[in-house]
Design a protein around this motif. Sequence first.
Motif, short mmCIF file in Angstrom:
data_model
loop_
_atom_site.label_atom_id
_atom_site.label_comp_id
_atom_site.label_asym_id
_atom_site.label_seq_id
_atom_site.Cartn_x
_atom_site.Cartn_y
_atom_site.Cartn_z
N PHE A 81 50.01 -11.93 2.14
CA PHE A 81 51.30 -12.74 2.24
C PHE A 81 51.54 -12.78 3.75
O PHE A 81 52.35 -13.83 4.19
N LEU A 82 51.49 -11.52 4.42
CA LEU A 82 51.95 -11.40 5.83
C LEU A 82 50.95 -12.44 6.50
O LEU A 82 51.52 -13.18 7.26
N THR A 83 49.60 -12.39 6.25
CA THR A 83 48.89 -13.62 7.11
C THR A 83 49.38 -14.97 6.64
O THR A 83 49.39 -15.77 7.55
N LEU A 84 49.74 -15.25 5.62
CA LEU A 84 50.52 -16.60 5.05
C LEU A 84 51.36 -16.96 5.98
O LEU A 84 51.54 -17.81 6.52
N ILE A 85 52.34 -15.86 6.22
CA ILE A 85 53.49 -16.11 6.70
C ILE A 85 53.47 -16.38 8.17
O ILE A 85 53.96 -17.26 9.07
N LEU A 86 52.33 -15.38 8.72
CA LEU A 86 52.10 -15.63 10.27
C LEU A 86 51.19 -17.02 10.48
O LEU A 86 51.56 -17.71 11.54
N SER A 87 50.58 -17.46 9.46
CA SER A 87 49.82 -18.91 9.67
C SER A 87 50.94 -19.85 9.42
O SER A 87 50.66 -20.92 10.35
N LEU A 88 51.79 -19.94 8.64
CA LEU A 88 52.91 -20.85 8.59
C LEU A 88 53.71 -20.70 9.66
O LEU A 88 54.04 -22.07 10.32
N GLN A 89 54.07 -19.66 10.32
CA GLN A 89 54.81 -19.63 11.37
C GLN A 89 54.19 -20.29 12.75
O GLN A 89 54.50 -21.15 13.56
N ALA A 90 52.73 -19.94 12.57
CA ALA A 90 51.96 -20.72 13.71
C ALA A 90 51.64 -22.24 13.73
O ALA A 90 51.72 -22.94 14.69
N SER A 91 51.71 -22.66 12.36
CA SER A 91 51.63 -23.99 12.16
C SER A 91 52.82 -24.90 12.39
O SER A 91 52.73 -26.04 12.75
N TYR A 92 53.84 -24.06 12.37
CA TYR A 92 55.13 -24.80 12.73
C TYR A 92 55.42 -24.71 14.20
O TYR A 92 55.76 -25.64 15.01
N ALA A 93 54.93 -23.56 14.94
CA ALA A 93 55.36 -23.25 16.49
C ALA A 93 54.42 -24.14 17.26
O ALA A 93 54.72 -24.64 18.37
N ALA A 94 53.05 -24.51 16.95
CA ALA A 94 52.19 -25.22 17.66
C ALA A 94 52.63 -26.52 17.91
O ALA A 94 52.91 -27.07 19.21
N PRO A 95 53.00 -27.54 16.86
CA PRO A 95 53.63 -28.78 17.07
C PRO A 95 54.92 -28.67 17.97
O PRO A 95 55.25 -29.62 18.74
N LEU A 96 55.62 -27.73 17.64
CA LEU A 96 56.78 -27.70 18.33
C LEU A 96 56.74 -27.47 19.79
O LEU A 96 57.49 -28.09 20.69
N ILE A 97 55.74 -26.81 20.16
CA ILE A 97 55.44 -26.25 21.52
C ILE A 97 54.83 -27.68 22.36
O ILE A 97 54.91 -27.85 23.38
N LEU A 98 53.94 -28.41 21.62
CA LEU A 98 53.29 -29.43 21.92
C LEU A 98 54.30 -30.61 22.11
O LEU A 98 54.38 -31.26 23.22
N LEU A 99 55.51 -30.88 21.25
CA LEU A 99 56.53 -31.64 21.40
C LEU A 99 57.07 -31.52 22.89
O LEU A 99 57.73 -32.34 23.49
N ALA A 100 57.47 -29.94 22.97
CA ALA A 100 58.37 -29.70 23.95
C ALA A 100 57.33 -30.05 25.36
O ALA A 100 58.10 -30.40 26.29
N GLN A 101 56.31 -29.81 25.15
CA GLN A 101 55.45 -30.00 26.42
C GLN A 101 55.27 -31.54 26.79
O GLN A 101 55.37 -31.83 28.14
N ASN A 102 55.42 -32.29 25.77
CA ASN A 102 55.20 -33.95 26.05
C ASN A 102 56.34 -34.39 26.44
O ASN A 102 56.67 -35.23 27.61
N ARG A 103 57.80 -33.59 26.06
CA ARG A 103 58.74 -34.09 26.60
C ARG A 103 59.07 -33.73 28.31
O ARG A 103 59.39 -34.38 29.04
N GLN A 104 58.63 -32.72 28.27
CA GLN A 104 58.69 -32.17 29.68
C GLN A 104 57.84 -32.81 30.63
O GLN A 104 57.98 -33.21 31.66
N GLU A 105 56.60 -33.34 30.12
CA GLU A 105 55.60 -33.95 30.91
C GLU A 105 56.22 -35.29 30.98
O GLU A 105 56.03 -36.11 32.25
N ALA A 106 56.91 -36.04 30.12
CA ALA A 106 57.45 -37.38 30.38
C ALA A 106 58.79 -37.16 31.53
O ALA A 106 58.77 -37.94 32.50
N ARG A 107 59.52 -36.07 31.46
CA ARG A 107 60.56 -35.69 32.54
C ARG A 107 59.84 -35.65 33.91
O ARG A 107 60.31 -36.15 34.83
N ASP A 108 58.93 -34.93 34.00
CA ASP A 108 57.86 -34.81 35.19
C ASP A 108 57.46 -35.92 35.70
O ASP A 108 57.43 -36.30 36.79
N ARG A 109 56.91 -36.95 34.84
CA ARG A 109 56.62 -38.23 35.19
C ARG A 109 57.60 -39.20 35.87
O ARG A 109 57.48 -39.61 36.89
#
Length: 170
Positions: A81-109
């Motif tokens: 169950f802990l592994t499932l929770i950590l996987s779920l957290q990672a599966s949501y964190a990665a796209p959020l981080i990518l979206l934030a990076q894309n927005r920052q890249e657009a601002r930098d451009r």
Amino acid sequence: MADRERLDQPRDLRRGLTRNLAARREAADPERFGRFAESAARYLGTARFIAWMTVFILVWIAWNVPYGPDRPRWDEYPFIFLTLILSLQASYAAPLILLAQNRQEARDRIAAEQDRDAASRSHADMEFLAREVASLRIGLGEVATRDFLRSELRGFLADLERAEEPGEQD
């Protein structure tokens, strides 16, 4: 026919709840989720998050190990169950981080484009000023300088002094 205002216009297909949802969607701020993603990514990259996550995992493991007093354990040793929770957290964190990076890249451009435009304008201004200084120097070359005027006046004064001497009178 009384409920339709105009016969030459198509009917509005959105009625009741759908119309309210569409109006709510149009009124929603489209940047809200992007700002949320940036704040989440900013928090996920802090030492505070790592510390709280470490404390959470240690407490989870300490509670669920088979040693110690008898208590209800909801996730035995392999900690599935802990592994499932950590996987779920990672599966949501990665796209959020990518979206934030894309927005920052657009601002930098955009910032880089603005910097290039400003540099281009500055370069054009400097070229204009260099041409103006060059034209002023050329113009000054045609103007009598202070030293030239002094030497000419000294020459005239010497000619006048020679002309006033008694031996050279005509």
